[in-house]
Design an enzyme around this catalytic site. Structure first.
Site, PDB file in Angstrom:
ATOM      1  N   SER A 255      30.488  93.455  42.256  1.00  0.00           N
ATOM      2  CA  SER A 255      30.659  94.574  43.173  1.00  0.00           C
ATOM      3  C   SER A 255      31.588  94.082  44.274  1.00  0.00           C
ATOM      4  O   SER A 255      31.778  92.870  44.452  1.00  0.00           O
ATOM      5  CB  SER A 255      29.314  95.000  43.776  1.00  0.00           C
ATOM      6  OG  SER A 255      28.879  94.054  44.739  1.00  0.00           O
ATOM      7  N   LYS A 256      32.170  94.999  45.017  1.00  0.00           N
ATOM      8  CA  LYS A 256      33.102  94.589  46.064  1.00  0.00           C
ATOM      9  C   LYS A 256      32.391  93.928  47.235  1.00  0.00           C
ATOM     10  O   LYS A 256      33.028  93.388  48.133  1.00  0.00           O
ATOM     11  CB  LYS A 256      33.937  95.786  46.520  1.00  0.00           C
ATOM     12  CG  LYS A 256      34.888  96.265  45.425  1.00  0.00           C
ATOM     13  CD  LYS A 256      35.929  97.237  45.903  1.00  0.00           C
ATOM     14  CE  LYS A 256      36.897  97.573  44.774  1.00  0.00           C
ATOM     15  NZ  LYS A 256      37.941  98.539  45.176  1.00  0.00           N
ATOM     16  N   ARG A 257      31.058  93.961  47.220  1.00  0.00           N
ATOM     17  CA  ARG A 257      30.286  93.265  48.259  1.00  0.00           C
ATOM     18  C   ARG A 257      29.835  91.887  47.787  1.00  0.00           C
ATOM     19  O   ARG A 257      29.153  91.168  48.498  1.00  0.00           O
ATOM     20  CB  ARG A 257      29.067  94.108  48.649  1.00  0.00           C
ATOM     21  CG  ARG A 257      29.418  95.410  49.336  1.00  0.00           C
ATOM     22  CD  ARG A 257      28.176  96.205  49.684  1.00  0.00           C
ATOM     23  NE  ARG A 257      27.464  96.642  48.486  1.00  0.00           N
ATOM     24  CZ  ARG A 257      27.779  97.720  47.776  1.00  0.00           C
ATOM     25  NH1 ARG A 257      28.805  98.467  48.135  1.00  0.00           N
ATOM     26  NH2 ARG A 257      27.083  98.057  46.693  1.00  0.00           N
ATOM     27  N   ASP A 258      30.233  91.537  46.574  1.00  0.00           N
ATOM     28  CA  ASP A 258      29.843  90.258  45.979  1.00  0.00           C
ATOM     29  C   ASP A 258      30.594  89.124  46.685  1.00  0.00           C
ATOM     30  O   ASP A 258      31.823  89.064  46.645  1.00  0.00           O
ATOM     31  CB  ASP A 258      30.192  90.270  44.486  1.00  0.00           C
ATOM     32  CG  ASP A 258      29.629  89.074  43.736  1.00  0.00           C
ATOM     33  OD1 ASP A 258      29.247  88.091  44.395  1.00  0.00           O
ATOM     34  OD2 ASP A 258      29.572  89.145  42.500  1.00  0.00           O
ATOM     35  N   GLN A 263      37.888  88.248  45.799  1.00  0.00           N
ATOM     36  CA  GLN A 263      38.159  89.364  44.892  1.00  0.00           C
ATOM     37  C   GLN A 263      39.539  90.010  45.017  1.00  0.00           C
ATOM     38  O   GLN A 263      39.897  90.851  44.198  1.00  0.00           O
ATOM     39  CB  GLN A 263      37.097  90.454  45.098  1.00  0.00           C
ATOM     40  CG  GLN A 263      35.696  89.969  44.776  1.00  0.00           C
ATOM     41  CD  GLN A 263      34.756  91.114  44.492  1.00  0.00           C
ATOM     42  OE1 GLN A 263      35.141  92.148  43.955  1.00  0.00           O
ATOM     43  NE2 GLN A 263      33.508  90.941  44.847  1.00  0.00           N
TER      44      GLN A 263
END
Length: 487
Positions: A255-258, A263
């Site tokens: 996820s983009k919050r990973d 990223q």
């Protein structure tokens, strides 16, 4: 005669270029180059609420940095296929929306957000998968007029055929089928007339003669909607290829919050990664070359890439492998290139001044060169060279063990004396001092070199010892030798 290959990468200008998007762009680019086709960069900016003003240029800058160059886009001569920005094509979309309405393949829907939400909640309560019920699918003219009289602005929905299997051959996933009954009539145009993504992309792919749609698996669920639209217009459906998901190092969906993984392409550029290495790494995320080789130039990737070697198995983003691969490229790069990667980080960290003199600049360049073999990315130079910017030494446990050996005081004291007698403090003279220490003490090999390295750097492993000692400076080295003797 085979159809001309025309592929596209169609990002939304909502932020920086994500590594997943970069891989999709790369696969499309490689497909075009391998087949002698055309690579189109199209900007899908119909979601105006999420658009970021500078995002398009940043996306293009990141692609250029990677070496991925397009044939047609917003910055090229438009020819017969432009414009390449969706919001500049709205007039085209509106004509096609009207065509579907006129052919009774689409209709106006007046349900409010509150009504739609209540409908979804009721379906969930019944254990059903939420989808639009079709309430306004067959409104009479009188019912439509009544809604219009209330000032309710409608969206336009596509009439999804019922009881139909939507089946297509995916170049990666082979035969894929969806039941049309699970889709629901979807919105193709918002209340302001701006088209939704799934509608605009079909119109654009058709008008731009896109032959292959190569993208990530997360777009697979969009495909049946797009196929239905192609068929509604009587257009040829392009060949679809959905590359595997990219998992994080823990083999979980990203996820983009990973935070377990960096990223965005721009971040790798800022950290001092080499674009050739990142391209090489991304190409191997879900694509397998012939043979066991892992290091490829962009040209070699262009020659080898085919869709039949793209895997449907998830690809794991191995950060250690990327660091290893980038190190392989750094080791083979010119010193000038490595200096360009690393020097800005010594400046930004405050280790050296941006306005340093020529002598200090040459010292910094030599320092970077000392760690070229070891460096995994440019920013790492800050931690690798920490010992050169500190007064006191932090000894590793291995270094402490070496310095506890019985011959150490004799070796370090003799070496300090040899350094004091040097007229020139250069690498050749420092090596002579080490040999003189060996002759005077009778200690050699690890018994000689390890204590000197441990004393001056706090470590038992590192780059060339003579260069390290010279770059540390005579005063610092002498001080550290005497300090180590007293440990």
């Amino acid at each position: 005669m085979a159809k001309e290959v025309r592929v596209r990468f169609a990002p939304s200008p909502t932020g920086h270029l994500h590594i997943g998007g970069a891989r999709s762009a790369l696969f499309n680019y490689l497909m075009a180059k391998h087949t002698g086709g055309t690579f189109v960069l199209r900007i899908e900016d119909t979601d105006q609420a999420r658009n970021v003003e500078t995002a398009t240029e940043k996306l293009m800058d990141s692609l250029r940095w990677l070496g991925i160059q397009w044939d047609e886009s917003v910055d090229t001569a438009e020819g017969q296929y432009g414009p390449y920005r969706s919001m500049e094509r709205v007039h085209l979309y509106r004509d096609y929306v009207q065509q579907l309405i006129d052919e009774n393949k689409a209709y106006y829907c007046y349900m409010t957000e509150e009504e739609l939400e209540a409908e979804r909640e009721a379906q969930k309560a019944r254990g059903e998968m939420p989808k639009y019920s079709g309430r306004d699918r067959d409104l009479t003219e009188e019912e439509r007029a009544a809604y219009e009289a209330k000032g309710i602005k409608p969206v336009v929905r596509f009439k999804v055929p019922q009881n139909q299997m939507i089946t297509f051959q995916d170049s990666v996933r082979e035969e894929v089928s969806f039941d049309s009954n699970g889709i629901g009539d979807f919105v193709i145009a918002r209340k302001d007339g701006v088209p939704m993504y799934n509608f605009a992309v079909v119109i654009d792919d058709h008008l731009m003669k896109i032959s292959h749609v190569i993208r990530g698996e997360e777009h697979l669920s969009n495909t049946p909607r797009q196929i239905l639209l192609f068929e509604a217009f009587g257009w040829e459906v392009p060949t679809f290829a959905h590359a595997s998901l990219i998992l994080n190092p823990d083999r979980q969906k990203m996820s983009k919050r990973d935070e377990s993984i960096i990223q965005f392409v721009e971040q790798y550029k800022e950290l001092g990664y080499m674009p050739e290495a990142l391209v090489n790494f991304l190409a191997l995320l879900g694509w397998s070359p012939v043979g066991e080789e892992e290091i490829f130039t962009l040209k070699q990737l262009e020659e080898q890439f085919t869709l039949d070697r793209v895997s449907k198995a998830p690809a794991v983003f191995d950060t250690d492998k990327l660091a290893w691969m980038n190190n392989q490229y750094i080791k083979e790069a010119s010193l000038e290139s490595v200096i360009e990667l690393a020097l800005p980080h010594l400046v930004s960290s405050g280790r050296i001044s941006e306005n340093m003199g020529e002598e200090r600049l040459e010292w910094a360049k030599r320092l970077i060169g000392l760690y070229q073999e070891q460096m995994q990315y440019g920013a790492e130079i800050v931690t690798l060279t920490e010992q050169f910017f500190k007064k006191d030494v932090d000894y590793t446990e291995d270094a402490k063990a070496v310095l506890a050996e019985e011959q150490v005081p004799e070796v370090l004291t003799q070496f300090a004396n040899e350094l004091d007698q040097l007229e020139e403090y250069t690498v050749p003279e420092i090596k002579k001092a080490i040999k003189a220490t060996q002759k005077a003490t009778g200690h050699k090999g690890k018994k000689l070199f390890m204590p000197i390295r441990a004393a001056v750097s706090g470590q038992t492993h590192g780059p060339e010892l003579g260069d390290t000692i010279e770059l540390l400076g005579k005063a610092v080295v002498t001080s550290r030798l005497h300090e180590a003797v007293q440990q």
